[in-house]
Design a protein around this motif. Sequence first.
Motif: not given
Length: 121
Positions: A56-84
């Motif tokens: 989740g941590a990597l998914g938050l920063v790597l896709p937006p940082l690289t520009g590759i599949a930036p939508g994955l950051a949304v999925a990562a953040a939602i996954g972290l919501v579910l963990i909480q």
Amino acid sequence: MEIAFWIVAGLLALFYLYAGAQKVLRSQEKLRPMMGWVDEIPMPVVRLIGVLEILGALGLVLPPLTGIAPGLAVAAAIGLVLIQVGGMIVHLRRGEKNLIGLNIALLVLAAVAAWLAAARL
């Protein structure tokens, strides 16, 4: 919005990289003083939670940082919501309602990160 996203995502990523690494690398005995719930959850599940936190941590920063599949950051953040949400359930079942403050704060930050990441798309 861009700066807000990077502040929130960066803070969450640092927290979850650290917390996830602890769950993956430390023994049950070393985790117990920080996380009493590890006695009730099988260690393979604790390790899985740690791996999911790291991903989740990597998914938050790597896709937006690289520009590759930036939508994955949304999925990562939602996954972290579910963990909480899961963390709050565990604490409430253990009668530890005074310990869910951190879970709530992390849930809110992850929800904000999801919203900010979606707004960047």
